[in-house]
Design an enzyme around this catalytic site. Structure first.
Site, PDB file in Angstrom:
ATOM      1  N   CYS A 126       0.816  -1.221   0.000  1.00 21.35           N
ATOM      2  CA  CYS A 126       0.000   0.000   0.000  1.00 21.35           C
ATOM      3  C   CYS A 126       0.849   1.270   0.000  1.00 21.35           C
ATOM      4  O   CYS A 126       0.589   2.200  -0.765  1.00 21.35           O
ATOM      5  CB  CYS A 126      -0.957  -0.007   1.193  1.00 21.35           C
ATOM      6  N   HIS A 234      -2.788   6.211   4.706  1.00 20.86           N
ATOM      7  CA  HIS A 234      -1.356   6.415   4.942  1.00 20.86           C
ATOM      8  C   HIS A 234      -0.922   7.786   4.413  1.00 20.86           C
ATOM      9  O   HIS A 234      -1.395   8.229   3.362  1.00 20.86           O
ATOM     10  CB  HIS A 234      -0.533   5.359   4.204  1.00 20.86           C
TER      11      HIS A 234
END
Length: 329
Positions: A126, A234
């Site tokens: 990711c 994130h």
């Protein structure tokens, strides 16, 4: 398309089902797959209920595509079994990413590498996906020499257990710990396990996967990955050194015209990316774009994305869409 979702009851699996529905992927038969303890449970997809089956049953059903999000060990053991019966596997774990015989794909960057012979395709990490989405178009123009990245990673990257830990800590409840330390009001500089060089696996994924996806082993990357008490996505502070000089306005213009990237970079209106706004969205958001005044040909950026969507589920399904559109399955 007969589609299996392996790990259908997990956090990423649930988002995969959501994204399949949102994007109207041509699912004619859904096969939700999970561990033995979940077999027989029902899940709902587009108003129809489906019973969860085990891995062996799913293999015998010979799906066209299997979307895997069930951990590396499961992928290593079962992806080849699906591939043997003709299923194309798109795997979300780290199991196959650095295998030289497997493609590591971010569709906007390197989907053209895919062929009908690719029966196990790796979905990148990711934190790597959101970074390379921004780096790849800039590399084409200015050629990247070095990247320094510090990540601020959502607890959703760890899974349900971590979300429960944070909720317990908010409420002052003693409960099961996903981390060695409290995450509420804390930042833990430890994502995944440590390697012999003192870096974590998460940090080294950013190094190795970036080179493989962009297709240039001369790009050097150094990373520090930190877990923070955030649920929405994130964030990354990224410093890039180019071989050639750049114009900051031109950098913004290039990124503005990059599919899947949204530039949020207006200091007058305090516009910059944040996980609060990235949550639930498929784009990668970039802002705080500014020249590094301490080093020639260098740039600072702040990159944010929902790690469960573009960082996992959406990227996986975009790979599947490319396969279907180009008659590769």
């Amino acid at each position: 398309m007969k589609v299996a979702v392996v790990g259908a009851t997990g956090m990423v699996g649930e988002v995969m089902l959501q994204v399949l529905a949102e994007r109207n992927f041509p699912v004619t038969e859904l096969i939700p797959v999970a561990s033995e303890k979940s077999v027989g449970k029902e899940i709902e997809f587009k108003g129809t209920k489906y019973k969860v089956v085990g891995l062996q049953t799913a293999v015998e059903m010979r799906p066209d595509i299997a979307l895997f999000s069930a951990g590396g060990e499961t992928s290593l053991a079962w992806a080849p079994k699906f591939a043997e019966v003709g299923t194309t596997v798109i795997d979300n774990s780290s199991a196959w990413r650095m295998d030289q015989t497997k493609k590591l794909i971010v569709p906007e960057i390197n989907a053209s590498e895919l062929t009908k012979d690719d029966k196990i395709i790796a979905n990148p990490n990711c934190s790597t996906i959101q970074m390379v989405m921004v780096l790849a178009p800039l590399h084409k123009k200015y050629k990247i020499k070095r990247v320094v990245v510090s990540t601020y990673q959502s607890i959703t990257g760890t899974g349900v257990k971590a979300v429960q830990q944070l909720e317990n800590e908010y409420a002052g409840i003693q409960g099961e710990m996903a981390y060695k330390y409290p995450i509420h009001r804390n930042a833990i500089p430890h994502c995944d396990s440590f390697e012999e060089n003192g870096y974590t696996k998460e940090e080294m994924k950013l190094v190795r996967e970036t080179q493989k996806i962009i297709g240039d082993k001369t790009i050097t990357v150094t990373a520090t990955a930190v877990r923070v008490p955030i649920v929405g996505g994130h964030s990354e502070a990224v410093n890039v050194e180019f071989a050639n000089d750049f114009n900051v306005s031109e950098v913004r213009e290039i990124l503005h015209h990059t599919d899947g990237v949204t530039v949020q970079d207006n200091l007058d209106t305090f516009s910059y990316p944040m996980p609060l706004f990235a949550h639930g969205k498929d784009d990668v958001f970039v802002g705080r774009i500014r020249r590094d005044e301490s080093q020639p040909n260098s740039l600072n950026m702040w990159i944010v994305a929902d790690n469960l969507r573009k960082g996992a589920a959406t990227n996986t399904i975009q790979i599947a869409e490319y396969l279907v559109t180009n008659n590769l399955v």
